[in-house]
Design an enzyme around this catalytic site. Structure first.
Site, short mmCIF file in Angstrom:
data_model
loop_
_atom_site.label_atom_id
_atom_site.label_comp_id
_atom_site.label_asym_id
_atom_site.label_seq_id
_atom_site.Cartn_x
_atom_site.Cartn_y
_atom_site.Cartn_z
N HIS A 1 53.74 -11.86 -2.45
CA HIS A 1 55.21 -11.79 -2.56
C HIS A 1 55.74 -13.21 -2.73
O HIS A 1 55.58 -14.05 -1.85
CB HIS A 1 55.80 -11.14 -1.31
CG HIS A 1 57.21 -10.67 -1.47
ND1 HIS A 1 58.28 -11.51 -1.53
CD2 HIS A 1 57.72 -9.42 -1.60
CE1 HIS A 1 59.39 -10.82 -1.67
NE2 HIS A 1 59.07 -9.54 -1.72
N CYS B 1 62.36 -3.64 -3.78
CA CYS B 1 61.49 -4.76 -4.09
C CYS B 1 60.06 -4.29 -3.90
O CYS B 1 59.78 -3.10 -4.06
CB CYS B 1 61.82 -5.96 -3.20
SG CYS B 1 61.61 -5.63 -1.44
#
Length: 656
Positions: free
Chosen positions: A571, A30
């Site tokens: 994020h 990620c």
């Protein structure tokens, strides 16, 4: 000066230490982590991986072995064999795997972690009020006392409503429906309603009506009402079932009526169901768990005190302490006191004592400063810096701290020491050991047991906490106080580039402290300092003028860099990499220049909620150590035009 990392070598080292290519079922990345699904967990050397230059930490969650790298994770991922990275494109990430215990710990920690700050705050307040009463500074019959006590006691009275919020976030349920459900449970005992008593209409609560010997039924089915103030388990179970009901309803109902018909159907079903079955079952389960631990304590208070004190910090490391935290809360809520949590104080302060012992013993200025700051944090109940940064890596101090905690636990168990509130064990929460009624004050023994553990750990660590090899190494690496010239020059360089930078909120929603994020990598600040927002809109905007340095193809994370060298990570959601881009529409690409307010991405919040994904959006400065950050707003509603952070050059250490 930071060590330059060779990312190709780092990838090779990580691959070797997780057990090699043959031990990897899949690996993806990620915005900050390599996420491995391993065939054999025992084949991974976690400690060795954490020591690698370029690795921030290792986290295990949901069946994944996650190596946290930071912004440079794509470079490390690119260094892995093509056979692994190519296979990952076609494999489903097993983010939902993991054993029952792991899932249970994750659920409980996610629900309780965000409220621990407020819980500690009200615990301290109630403890200080007890001190004031004992010292005759205030009368417990005065209205001043009652108002302050209300501030401290309201948290526990309305605990089901508070937990409904965090449980809804965890299970992906509607927060406001969950709060209404919790309110309905409390309504039966707090709100007077019109009922028939001996043929006459009277005003009383439903609970009082039943306690007076009258029948309470729902469609002819008998309802056994309970007192739900301060309860923990009933609302968690109820919100979980609510989430299971909401998902098919949201899929079935048309979007034109979904937002109001789904809550209506859920409440019509869940309120009676909870009062009839889930609520009483939850109360019974909570009482049963408390009864088991209380029975063990009654069998041998000394043994219980020793075991809890010695094992507590070990349980914290593995996260399994969350299984006991609800029992502590349940005991205080139902009985007004708890004999078990008292033994946690020596466990925490002994780690601080061990760190303090190393502070006194070490000569290396860098290690000395680390130990000193860790000891100070531990004294106030924050043991992570002491455990992960000081005692556990050296092993001996950690063992000494555990043994010292056992001595303090024995004192507390032998004297039947109690606490009368909750909160993270530390210096400021010691007042929860004062009995508000004054009938059974054991605060002296709580202080004594805690102090003995601290002092014993400090003394033993000073004399025995370092091996001869460690002592020799410490002497060899010890240096005089470092000059500040280089720091001044570095600070001046930053000042020339950066005068002042103001960052807007990247999304509309409710601002929450970073510490409340249900992900230890973000909440601990290891990735950098910043803020988090519970979004009410799916549009994500640039917080300032910058260049896009990282743009995940999945659209769930973006790395921005300003022309003054400020690195910003945005994020979207927790573990949203599992969605593999589903529900995300990125609007920028790597290398693109953006202005404040430019649209970075759009996200389907309803899809995330339906899949049980936490939508909390985080904005960090990943190089925050280079700057001074001022947070311009307290937790409240914000929008993309709200200035939330002011960034300035770090203050110079020069002496004028």
């Amino acid at each position: 000066m930071a060590t330059k990392v060779d990312f190709q070598s780092l990838a090779t080292d990580v691959l070797k230490l997780v057990g090699g290519e043959n031990n990897i079922s899949s690996v993806v990345h990620c915005a900050t982590r390599l996420r491995f699904v391993l065939k054999d967990r025992s084949g991974a050397d976690e400690a060795a991986i954490k020591r690698l230059p370029g690795v921030i930490t290792v986290v295990e969650s949901g069946g994944q072995f996650q190596v946290v790298i930071g912004n440079n994770v794509p470079l490390v991922y690119a260094g892995l064999p093509a056979s692994l990275t190519a296979d990952a494109q076609g494999k489903n990430e097993q983010s939902g795997s993991g054993n029952f215990l792991g899932k249970a710990v994750d659920i409980v920690s996610s629900i309780f972690a965000p409220v621990l700050g407020a819980m500690a705050g009200v615990g301290i307040l109630k403890g200080l009020l007890a001190v004031a009463v004992v010292a005759n500074w205030i009368e417990n019959t005065s209205t001043t006392y009652q108002i302050l006590y209300a501030a401290g006691d309201a948290f526990f009275m309305f605990l089901p409503i508070i937990l409904a919020i965090t449980a809804a976030r965890k299970f992906g349920a509607s927060v406001f429906t969950a709060v209404t459900l919790a309110g309905a449970l409390l309504y039966t005992q707090l709100q007077a309603v019109s009922v028939l008593v001996d043929g006459e209409v009277q005003k009383m609560t439903l609970l009082a009506f039943q306690q007076a010997g009258n029948d309470v039924t729902f469609l002819g089915i008998p309802v056994v009402l309970q007192s739900y103030t301060s309860t923990v388990i009933p609302i968690i179970i109820a919100v979980w079932v609510q989430s299971l009901l909401e998902r098919p309803l949201n899929k079935f109902l048309h979007e034109s009526i979904r937002n109001f018909i789904t809550p209506m159907i859920v409440l019509v079903i869940m309120v009676p169901l909870t009062l009839l079955t889930l609520g009483p079952a939850g109360v019974w389960l909570g009482n049963a768990l408390a009864s088991v631990l209380q029975s063990a304590y009654d069998f041998s208070p000394i043994a219980s005190g020793i075991l809890i004190a010695m094992l507590w910090q070990i349980m914290v490391i593995f996260g399994v302490h969350w299984g006991i935290v609800p029992v502590f809360i349940n005991n205080v809520s139902l009985n007004g006191f708890d004999p078990l949590k008292a033994a946690c104080f020596p466990a925490v302060l002994s780690q601080a004592g061990a760190a303090f012992g190393l502070f006194l013993r070490l000569r290396d200025q860098q290690q000395k400063a680390l130990s000193g700051s860790a000891a100070l944090a531990g004294i106030f109940g924050i043991t992570e810096p002491a455990v992960y940064g000081v005692t556990l890596p050296r092993k001996r101090p950690f063992v000494i701290a555990v043994i010292s905690a056992g001595v303090g636990g024995a004192i507390i168990g032998a004297t039947s020491t109690m606490v009368y509130g909750t909160g993270a064990p530390g210096l400021l929460t010691l007042p929860i050991g004062i009995d508000p009624s004054g009938a059974n004050n054991t605060i002296g023994w709580l202080v004594a047991g805690t102090a003995v553990s601290f002092v014993l750990a400090a003394v033993l660590t000073y004399f025995f906490g370092m091996s001869a090899e460690d002592i020799a190494k410490d002497k060899a690496t010890a240096k005089p106080e470092p000059a500040v010239a280089s720091a001044e020059v570095a600070g001046a360089a930053v000042s020339q580039e950066l005068d002042e930078l103001e960052l807007n909120a990247p999304v509309a929603g409710t601002l929450i402290p970073l510490a409340e994020v249900a992900d230890p990598v973000f909440s601990s600040g290891k990735m950098g300092d910043g803020i988090a927002i519970m979004p009410t809109s799916g549009k994500i905007y640039a917080p300032c003028d910058a260049t896009v340095k990282v743009a995940m193809k999945s659209g769930h994370a973006f790395g921005l860099r300003t022309d003054t060298g400020v690195d910003i990570l945005i994020h979207i959601g927790i573990d949203t990499v599992a969605l593999k881009g589903e529900g995300f529409t990125p609007h920028v690409t790597r290398g693109q220049e953006v202005k404040a307010g430019d649209l970075l991405a759009e996200v389907d919040l309803e899809l995330m909620a339906a899949k049980g994904i936490d939508s909390t959006t985080i904005m960090l400065l990943t190089n925050s150590a280079k700057f001074r950050m001022d947070f311009l707003v307290t937790p409240r509603e914000v929008n993309p035009h709200t200035q939330v952070i002011q960034v300035r050059p770090a203050q110079s250490t020069a002496t004028v």
